[in-house]
Design a protein around this motif. Structure first.
Motif, short mmCIF file in Angstrom:
data_model
loop_
_atom_site.label_atom_id
_atom_site.label_comp_id
_atom_site.label_asym_id
_atom_site.label_seq_id
_atom_site.Cartn_x
_atom_site.Cartn_y
_atom_site.Cartn_z
N PHE A 36 0.73 -1.25 0.11
CA PHE A 36 0.11 0.02 -0.11
C PHE A 36 1.01 1.31 0.06
O PHE A 36 0.76 1.91 -0.91
CB PHE A 36 -1.01 0.07 1.18
N TYR A 37 1.73 1.25 0.73
CA TYR A 37 2.71 2.42 1.13
C TYR A 37 3.65 2.68 -0.24
O TYR A 37 3.94 3.76 -0.54
CB TYR A 37 3.14 2.50 2.61
N ILE A 105 -6.29 2.21 -4.22
CA ILE A 105 -5.23 1.53 -3.99
C ILE A 105 -5.25 0.72 -2.51
O ILE A 105 -4.59 0.03 -2.08
CB ILE A 105 -3.86 2.13 -4.01
N GLY A 106 -6.65 1.24 -1.84
CA GLY A 106 -6.78 0.60 -0.58
C GLY A 106 -7.15 1.46 0.69
O GLY A 106 -7.33 0.65 1.83
N ASP A 124 -5.45 3.79 6.35
CA ASP A 124 -4.58 2.87 5.63
C ASP A 124 -5.31 1.36 5.86
O ASP A 124 -5.85 1.33 6.61
CB ASP A 124 -3.09 2.89 5.74
N PRO A 125 -4.57 0.29 5.06
CA PRO A 125 -5.35 -0.77 5.23
C PRO A 125 -5.31 -1.67 6.54
O PRO A 125 -6.29 -2.51 6.93
CB PRO A 125 -4.67 -1.74 4.13
#
Length: 138
Positions: A36-37, A105-106, A124-125
């Motif tokens: 993710f990052y 992207i999540g 974030d995820p």
């Protein structure tokens, strides 16, 4: 007058103890958060422990280390659940576009948005809040 050992705006520390090596983020699945990052910040994997417990990613200047914590509990934001211990501010030039791309992207948008004209809070995820902001953008 300056007090020895204190940093004053516009001055430099002459004898630092060290330099920041990485910002570490606890999470249940380092691989998911690293991916993710990497996509969010244009980073790439730098190092990974053989067991996948720690993955460090970089853009050549900054380093994020994603660390597995089996009993990880995501922080609550703004005020429910465990407190937010830290968050990242990501500078962007177009908030709406950046939010759309981060969600793609999540990430997910946080319900509470205290100053949406200056920054947007996303999650974030792994449940960590982070901000997209135009503050500091050229």
């Amino acid at each position: 007058r300056r007090t020895p050992g204190l940093l004053v705006a516009g001055s430099a520390v002459t004898q630092p103890v060290g330099r920041l090596g990485a910002t570490s983020i606890d999470c249940p699945d380092p691989a998911v958060l690293a991916d993710f990052y990497c996509r969010l910040l244009g980073m790439h994997r730098m190092v990974e422990t053989p067991d996948g417990q720690v993955i460090a990613i970089t853009d050549g200047t900054h380093v994020l280390a994603l660390m597995r914590v089996d009993d990880h509990v995501a922080p609550g934001w703004p005020d429910s659940g465990p407190p937010q211990q830290m968050h990242l501010d990501v500078t962007v030039t177009d908030l709406d576009d950046a939010v759309a791309r981060a969600v793609q992207i999540g990430a997910r948008q946080a319900t509470h948005q205290p100053r949406p004209e200056l920054w947007r809070v996303l999650i974030d995820p792994a449940g960590h809040p982070f901000c997209l902001t135009t503050v500091g953008a050229d």
